[in-house]
Design a protein around this motif. Structure first.
Motif, PDB file in Angstrom:
ATOM      1  N   ARG A   1      17.968  25.979  -3.253  1.00 21.87           N
ATOM      2  CA  ARG A   1      16.591  25.972  -2.717  1.00 21.87           C
ATOM      3  C   ARG A   1      15.584  26.497  -3.728  1.00 21.87           C
ATOM      4  NH1 ARG A   1      18.249  29.111   2.603  1.00 21.87           N
ATOM      5  NH2 ARG A   1      19.277  30.190   0.905  1.00 21.87           N
ATOM      6  N   GLN A   2      16.062  27.204  -4.764  1.00 21.84           N
ATOM      7  CA  GLN A   2      15.190  27.705  -5.825  1.00 21.84           C
ATOM      8  C   GLN A   2      15.024  26.708  -6.957  1.00 21.84           C
ATOM      9  OE1 GLN A   2      17.614  31.402  -6.501  1.00 21.84           O
ATOM     10  NE2 GLN A   2      15.572  32.293  -6.719  1.00 21.84           N
ATOM     11  N   GLY A   3      15.822  25.663  -6.975  1.00 20.32           N
ATOM     12  CA  GLY A   3      15.814  24.712  -8.075  1.00 20.32           C
ATOM     13  C   GLY A   3      14.621  23.773  -8.031  1.00 20.32           C
ATOM     14  N   TRP A   4      14.348  23.161  -9.169  1.00 19.52           N
ATOM     15  CA  TRP A   4      13.165  22.303  -9.267  1.00 19.52           C
ATOM     16  C   TRP A   4      13.222  21.133  -8.305  1.00 19.52           C
ATOM     17  CZ3 TRP A   4      12.826  17.192 -10.258  1.00 19.52           C
ATOM     18  CH2 TRP A   4      13.909  16.556 -10.886  1.00 19.52           C
TER      19      TRP A   4
ATOM     20  N   ALA B   1      14.509  20.889  -5.202  1.00 20.96           N
ATOM     21  CA  ALA B   1      14.095  21.310  -3.856  1.00 20.96           C
ATOM     22  C   ALA B   1      12.609  21.667  -3.822  1.00 20.96           C
ATOM     23  CB  ALA B   1      14.935  22.491  -3.395  1.00 20.96           C
ATOM     24  N   LEU B   2      12.137  22.349  -4.855  1.00 23.68           N
ATOM     25  CA  LEU B   2      10.723  22.734  -4.909  1.00 23.68           C
ATOM     26  C   LEU B   2       9.811  21.521  -5.042  1.00 23.68           C
ATOM     27  CD1 LEU B   2      11.045  25.856  -7.251  1.00 23.68           C
ATOM     28  CD2 LEU B   2      10.802  25.840  -4.749  1.00 23.68           C
ATOM     29  N   ALA B   3      10.204  20.566  -5.861  1.00 21.52           N
ATOM     30  CA  ALA B   3       9.400  19.343  -6.023  1.00 21.52           C
ATOM     31  C   ALA B   3       9.374  18.553  -4.718  1.00 21.52           C
ATOM     32  CB  ALA B   3       9.940  18.493  -7.165  1.00 21.52           C
ATOM     33  N   GLU B   4      10.508  18.506  -4.034  1.00 16.67           N
ATOM     34  CA  GLU B   4      10.543  17.779  -2.756  1.00 16.67           C
ATOM     35  C   GLU B   4       9.568  18.398  -1.760  1.00 16.67           C
ATOM     36  OE1 GLU B   4      13.750  15.926   0.282  1.00 16.67           O
ATOM     37  OE2 GLU B   4      14.036  18.051  -0.196  1.00 16.67           O
ATOM     38  N   GLN B   5       9.516  19.724  -1.698  1.00 11.95           N
ATOM     39  CA  GLN B   5       8.566  20.387  -0.797  1.00 11.95           C
ATOM     40  C   GLN B   5       7.134  19.979  -1.132  1.00 11.95           C
ATOM     41  OE1 GLN B   5       9.254  24.582  -1.224  1.00 11.95           O
ATOM     42  NE2 GLN B   5      11.295  24.493  -0.306  1.00 11.95           N
TER      43      GLN B   5
ATOM     44  N   GLU C   1      12.290  31.711 -12.623  1.00 10.03           N
ATOM     45  CA  GLU C   1      10.839  31.689 -12.872  1.00 10.03           C
ATOM     46  C   GLU C   1      10.386  30.339 -13.433  1.00 10.03           C
ATOM     47  OE1 GLU C   1      12.832  34.349 -13.977  1.00 10.03           O
ATOM     48  OE2 GLU C   1      12.253  35.497 -12.197  1.00 10.03           O
ATOM     49  N   ALA C   2      11.274  29.653 -14.117  1.00 11.23           N
ATOM     50  CA  ALA C   2      10.928  28.356 -14.712  1.00 11.23           C
ATOM     51  C   ALA C   2      10.944  27.225 -13.691  1.00 11.23           C
ATOM     52  CB  ALA C   2      11.911  28.025 -15.837  1.00 11.23           C
ATOM     53  N   GLN C   3      11.695  27.378 -12.619  1.00 13.36           N
ATOM     54  CA  GLN C   3      11.890  26.275 -11.677  1.00 13.36           C
ATOM     55  C   GLN C   3      10.588  25.746 -11.053  1.00 13.36           C
ATOM     56  OE1 GLN C   3      14.919  24.703 -11.462  1.00 13.36           O
ATOM     57  NE2 GLN C   3      15.553  26.165 -13.030  1.00 13.36           N
ATOM     58  N   PRO C   4       9.660  26.617 -10.623  1.00 12.91           N
ATOM     59  CA  PRO C   4       8.399  26.073 -10.092  1.00 12.91           C
ATOM     60  C   PRO C   4       7.596  25.287 -11.144  1.00 12.91           C
ATOM     61  CG  PRO C   4       8.677  28.353  -9.402  1.00 12.91           C
ATOM     62  CD  PRO C   4       9.750  28.065 -10.422  1.00 12.91           C
ATOM     63  N   LEU C   5       7.676  25.717 -12.400  1.00 12.43           N
ATOM     64  CA  LEU C   5       6.978  24.994 -13.476  1.00 12.43           C
ATOM     65  C   LEU C   5       7.594  23.610 -13.669  1.00 12.43           C
ATOM     66  CD1 LEU C   5       6.742  27.940 -16.034  1.00 12.43           C
ATOM     67  CD2 LEU C   5       4.958  27.148 -14.464  1.00 12.43           C
ATOM     68  N   LEU C   6       8.935  23.558 -13.645  1.00 19.18           N
ATOM     69  CA  LEU C   6       9.620  22.272 -13.749  1.00 19.18           C
ATOM     70  C   LEU C   6       9.274  21.387 -12.558  1.00 19.18           C
ATOM     71  CD1 LEU C   6      13.126  23.521 -14.942  1.00 19.18           C
ATOM     72  CD2 LEU C   6      11.411  22.332 -16.312  1.00 19.18           C
ATOM     73  N   ALA C   7       9.239  21.985 -11.370  1.00 21.14           N
ATOM     74  CA  ALA C   7       8.920  21.225 -10.157  1.00 21.14           C
ATOM     75  C   ALA C   7       7.525  20.620 -10.241  1.00 21.14           C
ATOM     76  CB  ALA C   7       9.045  22.114  -8.924  1.00 21.14           C
ATOM     77  N   ASP C   8       6.555  21.403 -10.701  1.00 17.15           N
ATOM     78  CA  ASP C   8       5.177  20.891 -10.827  1.00 17.15           C
ATOM     79  C   ASP C   8       5.130  19.706 -11.783  1.00 17.15           C
ATOM     80  OD1 ASP C   8       4.176  22.831  -9.126  1.00 17.15           O
ATOM     81  OD2 ASP C   8       3.435  24.121 -10.743  1.00 17.15           O
ATOM     82  N   ASP C   9       5.785  19.852 -12.928  1.00 17.81           N
ATOM     83  CA  ASP C   9       5.801  18.793 -13.926  1.00 17.81           C
ATOM     84  C   ASP C   9       6.507  17.544 -13.400  1.00 17.81           C
ATOM     85  OD1 ASP C   9       5.364  17.706 -16.570  1.00 17.81           O
ATOM     86  OD2 ASP C   9       7.474  18.090 -16.972  1.00 17.81           O
ATOM     87  N   MET C  10       7.670  17.742 -12.800  1.00 22.44           N
ATOM     88  CA  MET C  10       8.436  16.593 -12.300  1.00 22.44           C
ATOM     89  C   MET C  10       7.749  15.930 -11.120  1.00 22.44           C
ATOM     90  SD  MET C  10      10.794  15.917 -14.328  1.00 22.44           S
ATOM     91  CE  MET C  10      11.552  14.667 -13.308  1.00 22.44           C
ATOM     92  N   LYS C  11       7.073  16.697 -10.291  1.00 24.37           N
ATOM     93  CA  LYS C  11       6.324  16.114  -9.172  1.00 24.37           C
ATOM     94  C   LYS C  11       5.321  15.097  -9.705  1.00 24.37           C
ATOM     95  CE  LYS C  11       2.761  18.029  -7.676  1.00 24.37           C
ATOM     96  NZ  LYS C  11       1.394  17.971  -7.441  1.00 24.37           N
ATOM     97  N   ASP C  12       4.621  15.455 -10.764  1.00 25.83           N
ATOM     98  CA  ASP C  12       3.639  14.539 -11.352  1.00 25.83           C
ATOM     99  C   ASP C  12       4.310  13.271 -11.878  1.00 25.83           C
ATOM    100  OD1 ASP C  12       1.677  16.387 -10.758  1.00 25.83           O
ATOM    101  OD2 ASP C  12       1.601  17.220 -12.785  1.00 25.83           O
ATOM    102  N   HIS C  13       5.452  13.421 -12.549  1.00 23.55           N
ATOM    103  CA  HIS C  13       6.173  12.250 -13.063  1.00 23.55           C
ATOM    104  C   HIS C  13       6.672  11.365 -11.917  1.00 23.55           C
ATOM    105  CE1 HIS C  13       6.044  13.238 -17.275  1.00 23.55           C
ATOM    106  NE2 HIS C  13       6.516  14.447 -17.033  1.00 23.55           N
TER     107      HIS C  13
END
Length: 180
Positions: free
Chosen positions: A17-20, A22-26, A161-173
């Motif tokens: 649930r902390q991984g990019w 799951a975060l990107a899906e949210q 700490e990096a996972q939300p940053l990855l999620a934001d980037d991947m969400k855009d892609h």
């Protein structure tokens, strides 16, 4: 969208649930309520392992999109590039035959594998992307990997700490892919 990846997408040493993914899906569900990211990633996965698992994942989930984030473990083990190319190509063909659109992620490996292997490895992804006319996403941890504060003590895996940053980037892609 089915993500077929390795430890970088499997939330290595973290609660999934902390991984990019799951975060990107949210985040994506806010704009696209029915959207689902299916994490078919496994730590330590090679392209051969992903290829072996892909038919069952396609049958089970019937995704509209498949994002392939594999090859890092092949490269770290020095596997032949021809084998990596064949596995990634077959994965693309299987996903397309199942009716899914496919995106491929560029993967990079440390330069200590020698210039010829490292350059061949990096050129493989754009070549496959061009051959199959599938989008090529940039290596998503490239910037994160340069910041030791965002990496685990192994220097390979992004930390919590990096996972939300990855999620934001991947969400855009992912949103860009969905437009097409």
């Amino acid at each position: 969208m089915l993500i077929v990846g390795d430890s970088l997408s499997a939330a290595y040493r973290l609660d999934t649930r902390q991984g990019w993914v799951a975060l990107a899906e949210q985040q994506l569900r806010v704009e696209h309520p029915g959207f689902e990211l299916i994490n078919g990633s496994v730590s330590g996965e090679t392209s051969a392992g992903g290829l072996a698992r892909l038919p069952a994942l396609l049958d089970k989930h019937g995704p509209d999109w498949v994002l392939i984030e594999l090859g890092g473990n092949d490269g770290l083990r020095g596997f032949p590039l021809a084998r990596l190319e064949a596995n990634l190509s077959e994965m693309i063909e299987l996903a397309q035959d199942a009716g899914a659109d496919v995106a491929l992620m560029q993967i990079r490996i440390p330069p200590n594998y020698g210039r010829r292997y490292t350059e061949g490895f990096e050129k493989l992804y754009p070549s496959i992307s061009d051959s199959y006319d599938v989008p090529l996403l940039p290596f998503f941890i490239e910037e994160i990997a340069l910041d030791s504060e965002l990496m685990m003590d192994d220097g390979i895996h992004p930390n919590a700490e990096a996972q939300p940053l990855l999620a934001d980037d991947m969400k855009d892609h992912i949103l860009e892919l969905l437009k097409h």
